[in-house]
Design a protein around this motif. Sequence first.
Motif, short mmCIF file in Angstrom:
data_model
loop_
_atom_site.label_atom_id
_atom_site.label_comp_id
_atom_site.label_asym_id
_atom_site.label_seq_id
_atom_site.Cartn_x
_atom_site.Cartn_y
_atom_site.Cartn_z
N ASP A 24 0.85 -1.19 0.00
CA ASP A 24 0.00 0.00 0.00
C ASP A 24 0.89 1.25 0.00
OD1 ASP A 24 -2.29 1.63 0.19
OD2 ASP A 24 -2.21 1.63 2.38
N ASN A 25 1.97 1.17 -0.76
CA ASN A 25 2.99 2.20 -0.72
C ASN A 25 2.55 3.54 -1.31
OD1 ASN A 25 5.41 0.59 0.34
ND2 ASN A 25 4.66 -0.68 -1.35
N ALA A 26 1.54 3.52 -2.18
CA ALA A 26 1.04 4.78 -2.73
C ALA A 26 0.37 5.61 -1.64
CB ALA A 26 0.07 4.52 -3.88
N GLY A 27 -0.04 4.96 -0.56
CA GLY A 27 -0.60 5.68 0.58
C GLY A 27 0.47 6.17 1.53
N GLY A 28 1.66 5.64 1.43
CA GLY A 28 2.77 6.00 2.30
C GLY A 28 3.78 4.89 2.33
N SER A 29 5.01 5.21 1.96
CA SER A 29 6.07 4.20 1.94
C SER A 29 6.61 3.98 3.35
CB SER A 29 7.21 4.66 1.02
OG SER A 29 7.83 5.82 1.55
N GLN A 30 7.40 2.94 3.51
CA GLN A 30 8.11 2.75 4.76
C GLN A 30 9.28 3.73 4.86
OE1 GLN A 30 6.79 0.74 7.22
NE2 GLN A 30 5.21 1.00 5.65
N VAL A 208 2.78 13.43 -6.35
CA VAL A 208 2.80 12.53 -5.20
C VAL A 208 2.94 11.07 -5.62
CG1 VAL A 208 1.43 11.64 -3.29
CG2 VAL A 208 1.56 14.10 -3.67
N ALA A 209 2.25 10.67 -6.69
CA ALA A 209 2.28 9.27 -7.12
C ALA A 209 3.42 8.96 -8.07
CB ALA A 209 0.94 8.90 -7.77
N TYR A 210 4.15 10.00 -8.48
CA TYR A 210 5.27 9.84 -9.41
C TYR A 210 6.62 9.82 -8.70
CZ TYR A 210 8.46 11.00 -13.29
OH TYR A 210 9.49 10.99 -14.20
N ALA A 211 6.79 10.72 -7.74
CA ALA A 211 8.10 10.95 -7.13
C ALA A 211 8.73 9.73 -6.45
CB ALA A 211 8.00 12.11 -6.15
N PRO A 212 7.94 8.78 -5.89
CA PRO A 212 8.60 7.62 -5.28
C PRO A 212 9.30 6.71 -6.29
CG PRO A 212 6.36 7.88 -4.46
CD PRO A 212 6.50 8.77 -5.64
N HIS A 213 9.05 6.93 -7.58
CA HIS A 213 9.49 5.98 -8.60
C HIS A 213 10.52 6.53 -9.59
CE1 HIS A 213 6.11 3.64 -7.13
NE2 HIS A 213 5.34 4.70 -7.32
N ARG A 214 10.65 7.84 -9.67
CA ARG A 214 11.54 8.45 -10.65
C ARG A 214 12.21 9.68 -10.07
NH1 ARG A 214 9.86 4.37 -12.42
NH2 ARG A 214 9.03 3.89 -14.49
N TYR A 231 6.81 11.57 2.69
CA TYR A 231 6.46 10.33 3.39
C TYR A 231 6.03 9.23 2.42
CZ TYR A 231 1.48 11.73 3.16
OH TYR A 231 0.22 12.12 2.75
N LYS A 232 5.94 9.55 1.15
CA LYS A 232 5.74 8.52 0.13
C LYS A 232 7.02 8.27 -0.65
CE LYS A 232 0.87 9.63 -0.01
NZ LYS A 232 -0.38 9.81 -0.77
N VAL A 233 8.06 9.00 -0.26
CA VAL A 233 9.38 8.85 -0.88
C VAL A 233 10.38 8.47 0.23
CG1 VAL A 233 11.05 9.88 -2.48
CG2 VAL A 233 8.69 10.65 -2.51
N TYR A 234 9.94 7.53 1.11
CA TYR A 234 10.82 6.87 2.06
C TYR A 234 11.30 7.77 3.19
CZ TYR A 234 10.62 4.67 -2.43
OH TYR A 234 10.15 4.19 -3.62
N GLY A 235 10.60 8.89 3.40
CA GLY A 235 11.04 9.85 4.38
C GLY A 235 9.98 10.21 5.41
N SER A 390 0.01 -1.30 -4.66
CA SER A 390 0.98 -0.26 -5.02
C SER A 390 2.36 -0.65 -4.53
CB SER A 390 0.56 1.10 -4.47
OG SER A 390 0.23 1.04 -3.09
N LEU A 391 3.25 -0.87 -5.48
CA LEU A 391 4.58 -1.42 -5.23
C LEU A 391 5.64 -0.33 -5.29
CD1 LEU A 391 4.05 -4.29 -7.81
CD2 LEU A 391 3.84 -4.53 -5.32
N VAL A 392 6.75 -0.59 -4.61
CA VAL A 392 7.95 0.23 -4.75
C VAL A 392 9.16 -0.69 -4.81
CG1 VAL A 392 7.04 2.34 -3.68
CG2 VAL A 392 8.09 0.57 -2.24
N HIS A 393 10.33 -0.12 -4.91
CA HIS A 393 11.52 -0.90 -5.23
C HIS A 393 11.94 -1.87 -4.15
CE1 HIS A 393 13.12 2.42 -2.85
NE2 HIS A 393 14.20 1.70 -2.63
#
Length: 414
Positions: A24-30, A208-214, A231-235, A390-393
Amino acid sequence: MATFDITEVRASFPALNGEQVYLDNAGGSQTLKTVADRIRDYLLSTNVQLGASYSTGKKSTQIYNEGYAAAAAYVNASPSEIVLGSSTTQLFRNLSYALDFSPGDELILSPLDHEANIAPWIDLASRQNLTIKWWYHSSSSSSSSSASSSTSNPKLTPSSLTPLLSPKTRLVACTHASNILGTIHDVQSISSAIRSFDPRILFAVDAVAYAPHRAVDVKQLGVDFYSFSWYKVYGPHLSILYASPNGLAAVRSLGHHFNPDKTLQDKLGLAGASYELVSGVTEVTEYLRGKWDGIKQQEAELQGRLLGWLNGLAGQGKVKVYGETSADAEVRVPTISFTVDGWKSRDFVEAVERDDVGRKFGFRWGSFYSVRLVGEVLGLDAVDGVVRVSLVHYNTVDELNELIGVFEKVLASK
């Protein structure tokens, strides 16, 4: 250039050591361990008001300024061109109160957006007697420009925008990537179309939905306002808003009359962002340095696995995928949404959660604050919405294989 090692990557996130699988990373990453450590250290060692002349005050101010500088450099801007705040929703709302237009001026909005980049502009239009034009979509499955026309793959393009531009257009707002569809919009080409028509038009983009990925380069994109959430970009739970020179000149200050009003932070900062959270931004930017090629490759593999399975079921009429069905990393990020034939989205997610293995997977159903997209464009129930994975790396193919196994088990049970 740094190499991408998934074992090393996952070790950077303490939360991944537990049983929960975070999808559920699009809602907030770790959050990175280094970020948490930096915030802890700030609170325990330098938690004083900024600007004081005593030694701890100087150190606190330096750390805060370093966080701002790191955030600005990350998007290829200067510190004077950014402000950090509590959320993208809040920053866009603040921005809407700092812009002044004339009655009859026009704003162009998209129903594909998260409400954060719609509601502030609708409210601004109401306050200042402005006209709203809705920017509908191009689609491979529909040529209609009507909001009531359902399509599974809507996309914003320069060609669908250009007919809406007029001498009265003052602002265009859109998303860089949908938090439901995962589809990447060509912001640079859209910006070029706007500039060719009138370079004075302001262009506001929700990333918001782009920055965690590029990686992000606001100067290359040619935007006037650009915002995303750290907070969706690991921070930490913090957001950033960039303003171009043209955008900054259009913003009046919301700050106290006796304070400076030159930078975007002066104008919209409203007493400053959370000091300890700003200190953590430096660790996010350090972690991401040199990793983007690896992140893109890892996420392409992840979305290829899940989309490959979903597309197979879609061909049998068992599911419907929303957004790009291609796993090409040039056209989408791994925020993947679908509906299951014969199931409400909520019922499907809850059925997975009742399974002994499925309960460890954290994914969701709903509209995710993109109610206009879900209800008006996709033609779905605006509450029940879609199933979103919603996945991240830091996710793995093994996790997806296990999730798909549970999905297949649940589907077979009905």
